[in-house]
Design a protein around this motif. Sequence first.
Motif, short mmCIF file in Angstrom:
data_model
loop_
_atom_site.label_atom_id
_atom_site.label_comp_id
_atom_site.label_asym_id
_atom_site.label_seq_id
_atom_site.Cartn_x
_atom_site.Cartn_y
_atom_site.Cartn_z
N UNK A 1 48.68 23.19 -75.69
CA UNK A 1 47.79 22.74 -74.44
C UNK A 1 48.44 22.24 -73.30
N UNK A 2 49.48 21.74 -73.59
CA UNK A 2 50.12 21.31 -72.32
C UNK A 2 50.86 22.57 -71.55
N UNK A 3 51.43 23.51 -72.36
CA UNK A 3 51.92 24.50 -71.83
C UNK A 3 50.85 25.53 -70.87
N UNK A 4 49.67 25.30 -71.56
CA UNK A 4 48.61 26.12 -70.89
C UNK A 4 48.13 25.15 -69.40
N UNK B 1 28.15 22.46 -52.60
CA UNK B 1 28.80 22.24 -53.77
C UNK B 1 28.24 23.14 -54.88
N UNK B 2 28.99 23.58 -55.81
CA UNK B 2 28.67 24.48 -56.80
C UNK B 2 29.33 24.23 -58.31
N UNK B 3 28.93 24.37 -59.40
CA UNK B 3 29.34 24.16 -60.47
C UNK B 3 29.60 25.62 -61.43
N UNK B 4 30.75 26.11 -61.71
CA UNK B 4 30.91 27.32 -62.30
C UNK B 4 31.29 27.26 -64.00
N UNK B 5 30.30 27.51 -64.67
CA UNK B 5 30.57 27.28 -66.09
C UNK B 5 31.21 28.42 -66.81
N UNK B 6 31.77 28.32 -67.97
CA UNK B 6 32.69 29.29 -68.47
C UNK B 6 33.63 29.86 -67.82
N UNK B 7 34.31 29.10 -66.98
CA UNK B 7 35.28 29.55 -65.92
C UNK B 7 36.62 30.33 -66.49
N UNK C 1 39.99 29.60 -76.49
CA UNK C 1 39.91 29.59 -77.84
C UNK C 1 41.30 28.73 -78.22
N UNK C 2 42.39 28.81 -77.46
CA UNK C 2 43.55 28.01 -77.78
C UNK C 2 43.89 26.64 -77.31
#
Length: 611
Positions: free
Chosen positions: A403-406, A331-337, A344-345
């Motif tokens: 946000x839905x589109x992203x 397992x691994x966790x990648x921040x600021x992915x 920002x949007x």
Amino acid sequence: MAHVRERSASPEFSSDSLLKRLKTTHSSSTSTVDHELRFYTGLFGPENVQQLHQAYASSEPFKYAIIEKLFQDDLLKNVKDECIKELSFTEKETDIYKVNQTGDLASLSYLSEAQLALFPNLLTLRDALYSSEFRKFIQSITGCGPLSGTKQDMSVNSYTKGCHLLNHDDVIGTRRVSYILYMPLPYSQEWQKEWGGALELYPVQPGVDGIPEPEAAPCKAIPPSWNQFIFFEVQPGKSFHSVEEVVVGGDGKARLSISGWFHAAQEGEEGYQAGQAVPELKSSREQLSHPIQMHRSEENISRILAKFLNPVYLQTRTMKALMARFVVESNIELHHFLSASLVSKLEPDLRRADQADGLDGETRQGRIPPHTAGVSGAWSARGPPHKWRYCTLQQTTETQRESDAILRQLQDEVFQSDAFRAWLSILTKLLPLSYTVEARRFRPGLDYTLATSEGDESRLDVVLGLTPQAEVEETETRSNGKSKANEEDELEELHGWQAGEWGGWECYMAPHDEEDDPAVYRSGSSKKHQVNDASSSQDHDNDPGTGEQEDEEDESTLLTVQPSFNTLLLVLRDEGVMRFVKYVSAAAPGSRWDLCAEFNVGMVQDDEEYS
């Protein structure tokens, strides 16, 4: 095929509480006490019985009955006092419930005389409930058949702030009738609907395989009332119910109740039938076994990831270092992915979505939202709720939020692309094959998933956390995820999502040992099991943040990951390992958002290298 760990849908009880569960059954009293005198005047009258029978037969969504006053009020007040003063309550929490529990009241008869002297009224109430007179009364209303007086199954539960019980049907063993007797606190104050704690009843609809499943939302909610008694016959595929989260507390308010079951007549009792018929339909617990529908990608998309991902995670050196860690830890966790421009949007618009749907904390003020909240436009509620309930992103012709589109791009273009699967293969040394992927929204006070496992094969779980953090969490957290306090004080500084106060954590549990009590295990709100963090091996500006802290107190909890924003979690889940997302409390400041994918995987040959 996924399989649920076998466990009672309703709470079992602590072995270290004052009243311990005994394997033997209790022999009912042979005294000639007139139990009818304990009940409310007129309860057993023919006219009242007929009215209850008619109301029971015509009730919806399944047959149930409500008795507004069951016992003589003085008796119940004394029982309430004994419960508060003499019983020991233990907080228990699993994927399906959070509640304060006592021991099994059937074991009262095995206490010493000195201990029994503490519970004269509780003993009187218990013996009256399981008396021949009252069992025949229940039978005449429900038509359920002979009930046991020797197999008694009851307990005291206290639902304080944050406590809840999710959707289930109570079908276990020889249970025939479920019941609950309310003693809400404080005694002198009427329980208000907006405090939560209502008993919710669900209509059913045919599932994909034709088996009845509960609809996503209840059609009836019954708030607790002093001395009120609700009962219904236990029926697979019909008796789906839940207990709404209690959202008040700290000032003496609690949803105190005595609940339990009447069982079918046991061997040696009048009406006993050997080899009783097995229900034609599976219980809600058994229905948690479900096939996962998979899809195979036919795309050949190249260079798509650079538009969405933080560029550091596309560097060869970074990918090799991450692969080395994942191979060891699984397992691994990648921040600021995701890329900064995308984040920002996305983040501010997710907050605006909660505000528009009335799901933000400021609008709700800790109250439970209606089941219709957040299900308009592109989002719809996904059930059935005896397995899970959350919102998923659907195709729509309406104008989409940004946000839905992203999220739709991430769901349909990124996670389903050949490029992303190739990237996963480099990081994990696994070969992602067929998959399922969905954007999910867990609304506060409503949504969750229950514990399931893949019984016959391993899977790669890929979860992109997109839950905006509360403002106080953001201001006190550095870019690498560390608290501004020093490391040894970090756990004490955590609050909100990171402290598990609002639920929503992703939990992995060890395969069930059949000899264990499957209902008594911890889901781990404050148990921080190690997530392999990628940050310490990278020297870039966008370092991923901290992982979780090891806690060896609960060996069954393998991994607990709190909701986060812009963090990708990769977990190789072995066969039999259970997984669930804990119910999101109404106290949460907004929805828990993520993008969740499961991949069938094969192994990459050791001689394959990536440059």
